[in-house]
Design an enzyme around this catalytic site. Structure first.
Site, short mmCIF file in Angstrom:
data_model
loop_
_atom_site.label_atom_id
_atom_site.label_comp_id
_atom_site.label_asym_id
_atom_site.label_seq_id
_atom_site.Cartn_x
_atom_site.Cartn_y
_atom_site.Cartn_z
N TYR A 22 0.61 -1.19 0.13
CA TYR A 22 -0.03 -0.07 -0.10
C TYR A 22 0.73 1.45 -0.05
O TYR A 22 0.28 2.39 -0.07
CB TYR A 22 -1.01 -0.10 1.21
CG TYR A 22 -1.85 -1.11 1.45
CD1 TYR A 22 -2.98 -1.36 0.36
CD2 TYR A 22 -1.98 -2.30 2.17
CE1 TYR A 22 -3.72 -2.20 0.17
CE2 TYR A 22 -2.60 -3.38 2.08
CZ TYR A 22 -3.61 -3.50 1.07
OH TYR A 22 -4.39 -4.49 1.24
N ASN A 71 -12.98 4.04 -2.10
CA ASN A 71 -12.20 2.80 -1.98
C ASN A 71 -12.90 2.16 -0.70
O ASN A 71 -12.53 2.59 0.37
CB ASN A 71 -10.69 2.93 -1.61
CG ASN A 71 -9.94 2.05 -1.38
OD1 ASN A 71 -10.50 0.71 -1.13
ND2 ASN A 71 -8.65 1.91 -1.30
N HIS A 77 -15.41 -6.49 -0.95
CA HIS A 77 -15.58 -8.14 -1.23
C HIS A 77 -16.63 -8.98 -0.42
O HIS A 77 -17.02 -9.95 -0.69
CB HIS A 77 -14.38 -8.87 -1.07
CG HIS A 77 -13.27 -7.97 -1.64
ND1 HIS A 77 -12.82 -7.47 -2.75
CD2 HIS A 77 -12.14 -7.64 -0.68
CE1 HIS A 77 -11.91 -7.01 -2.95
NE2 HIS A 77 -11.16 -6.77 -1.61
N ASP A 84 -25.62 -1.82 -2.85
CA ASP A 84 -27.05 -1.40 -2.84
C ASP A 84 -27.24 -0.11 -2.82
O ASP A 84 -27.86 0.89 -3.36
CB ASP A 84 -27.84 -2.14 -1.79
CG ASP A 84 -28.25 -3.53 -2.18
OD1 ASP A 84 -27.94 -3.89 -3.29
OD2 ASP A 84 -28.86 -4.26 -1.29
N HIS A 97 -8.96 1.22 -6.00
CA HIS A 97 -8.11 0.39 -5.09
C HIS A 97 -6.75 0.61 -5.30
O HIS A 97 -6.14 0.81 -6.46
CB HIS A 97 -8.66 -1.18 -5.46
CG HIS A 97 -9.76 -1.64 -5.23
ND1 HIS A 97 -10.38 -1.82 -3.90
CD2 HIS A 97 -10.91 -1.73 -5.97
CE1 HIS A 97 -11.61 -2.07 -4.00
NE2 HIS A 97 -11.87 -1.94 -5.11
N ILE A 98 -5.90 0.88 -4.18
CA ILE A 98 -4.58 1.08 -4.24
C ILE A 98 -3.89 -0.11 -4.84
O ILE A 98 -2.82 0.02 -5.82
CB ILE A 98 -4.00 1.18 -2.85
CG1 ILE A 98 -4.88 2.71 -2.36
CG2 ILE A 98 -2.45 1.50 -2.87
CD1 ILE A 98 -4.78 2.86 -0.90
N SER A 99 -4.11 -1.35 -4.47
CA SER A 99 -3.29 -2.61 -4.92
C SER A 99 -4.37 -3.16 -6.04
O SER A 99 -5.33 -2.62 -6.40
CB SER A 99 -3.29 -3.62 -3.73
OG SER A 99 -4.70 -3.99 -3.41
N ARG A 108 -10.53 -11.36 -3.36
CA ARG A 108 -10.60 -10.08 -3.72
C ARG A 108 -10.75 -9.76 -5.21
O ARG A 108 -10.94 -8.51 -5.64
CB ARG A 108 -9.09 -9.49 -3.59
CG ARG A 108 -8.73 -9.42 -1.82
CD ARG A 108 -7.32 -8.74 -1.90
NE ARG A 108 -6.47 -9.07 -0.51
CZ ARG A 108 -6.70 -8.77 0.54
NH1 ARG A 108 -7.61 -7.89 0.67
NH2 ARG A 108 -6.07 -9.14 1.58
O1 CA2 Z 1 -6.22 -2.06 -2.57
C1 CA2 Z 1 -6.97 -1.51 -1.96
O2 CA2 Z 1 -7.20 -0.47 -1.89
C2 CA2 Z 1 -7.94 -2.37 -0.94
O3 CA2 Z 1 -9.10 -1.68 -1.34
C3 CA2 Z 1 -7.40 -2.21 0.41
C4 CA2 Z 1 -8.00 -2.98 1.31
C5 CA2 Z 1 -8.23 -4.63 0.83
O4 CA2 Z 1 -8.98 -5.51 1.61
C6 CA2 Z 1 -8.51 -4.53 -0.42
O5 CA2 Z 1 -8.82 -5.96 -1.00
C7 CA2 Z 1 -7.91 -3.81 -1.76
C8 CA2 Z 1 -7.47 -2.89 2.67
C9 CA2 Z 1 -7.10 -1.85 3.30
C10 CA2 Z 1 -5.96 -2.05 4.42
O6 CA2 Z 1 -5.18 -1.09 4.59
C11 CA2 Z 1 -4.25 -1.01 5.00
C12 CA2 Z 1 -3.04 -0.13 4.74
C13 CA2 Z 1 -1.97 -0.10 5.53
C14 CA2 Z 1 -1.72 -1.12 6.55
C15 CA2 Z 1 -2.63 -2.08 6.80
C16 CA2 Z 1 -3.69 -1.91 5.92
#
Ligand code: CA2
Length: 137
Positions: A22, A71, A77, A84, A97-99, A108
């Site tokens: 991230y 986001n 998921h 809705d 989504h960042i990733s 995911r």
């Molecule tokens: O990639 C993304 O932006 C996600 O929405 C991030 C979610 C993840 O559950 C999605 O599958 C993809 C998780 C956010 C958690 O963010 C953190 C950031 C730093 C440290 C720990 C968690």
């Protein structure tokens, strides 16, 4: 132009853990860059770890703002209700989504939000938020 940025659960931890996935920037730091990059846009930022609070915020901004960049974090998921809520508003939504959620675990790859959104940006890091704003402009 009024744009709401809505971040879901755990995104308040950005920049503190899992930098390989991230990045190392907090959202607050990035948000300052975003505001500087789009000086004509009025931004409203909301983050919550609570599903119902996210739905209430979507409903609150979803009839008057020009765009929503969301986001939904892990609720992407799991949350039919978030999907809705997005289907029930008039403001267009871009899911960010960042990733790259399609290059990670199987669970995911499922999103309850994508079909209700105008579009999806995934895997381009925090830049995805700026790209979504550019779309609305
Ligand atoms: O990639 C993304 O932006 C996600 O929405 C991030 C979610 C993840 O559950 C999605 O599958 C993809 C998780 C956010 C958690 O963010 C953190 C950031 C730093 C440290 C720990 C968690």
């Amino acid at each position: 132009m009024k744009i709401a940025i809505i971040n879901g659960p755990n995104l308040n931890l950005l920049g503190t853990r899992e930098p390989a996935i991230y990045g190392s920037q907090t959202f607050e730091m990035y948000f300052e860059e975003l505001k500087a990059q789009f000086p004509t846009v009025t931004f409203h930022y909301f983050q919550s770890n609570v599903e119902g609070e996210l739905i209430s915020e979507i409903q609150r901004v979803g009839f008057t703002f020009d765009g929503i960049v969301i986001n939904p974090g892990g609720y992407t998921h799991t949350s039919v209700s978030l999907g809705d809520a997005i289907a029930s508003i008039t403001t267009p939504v871009v899911e960010v989504h960042i990733s790259n959620i399609f290059g990670r675990e199987e669970f995911r790859k499922i999103s309850h939000v994508s079909a209700k959104a105008k579009g999806v940006i995934s895997g381009l890091g925090l830049k995805g938020y700026a790209l979504a704003v550019t779309y609305f402009l």
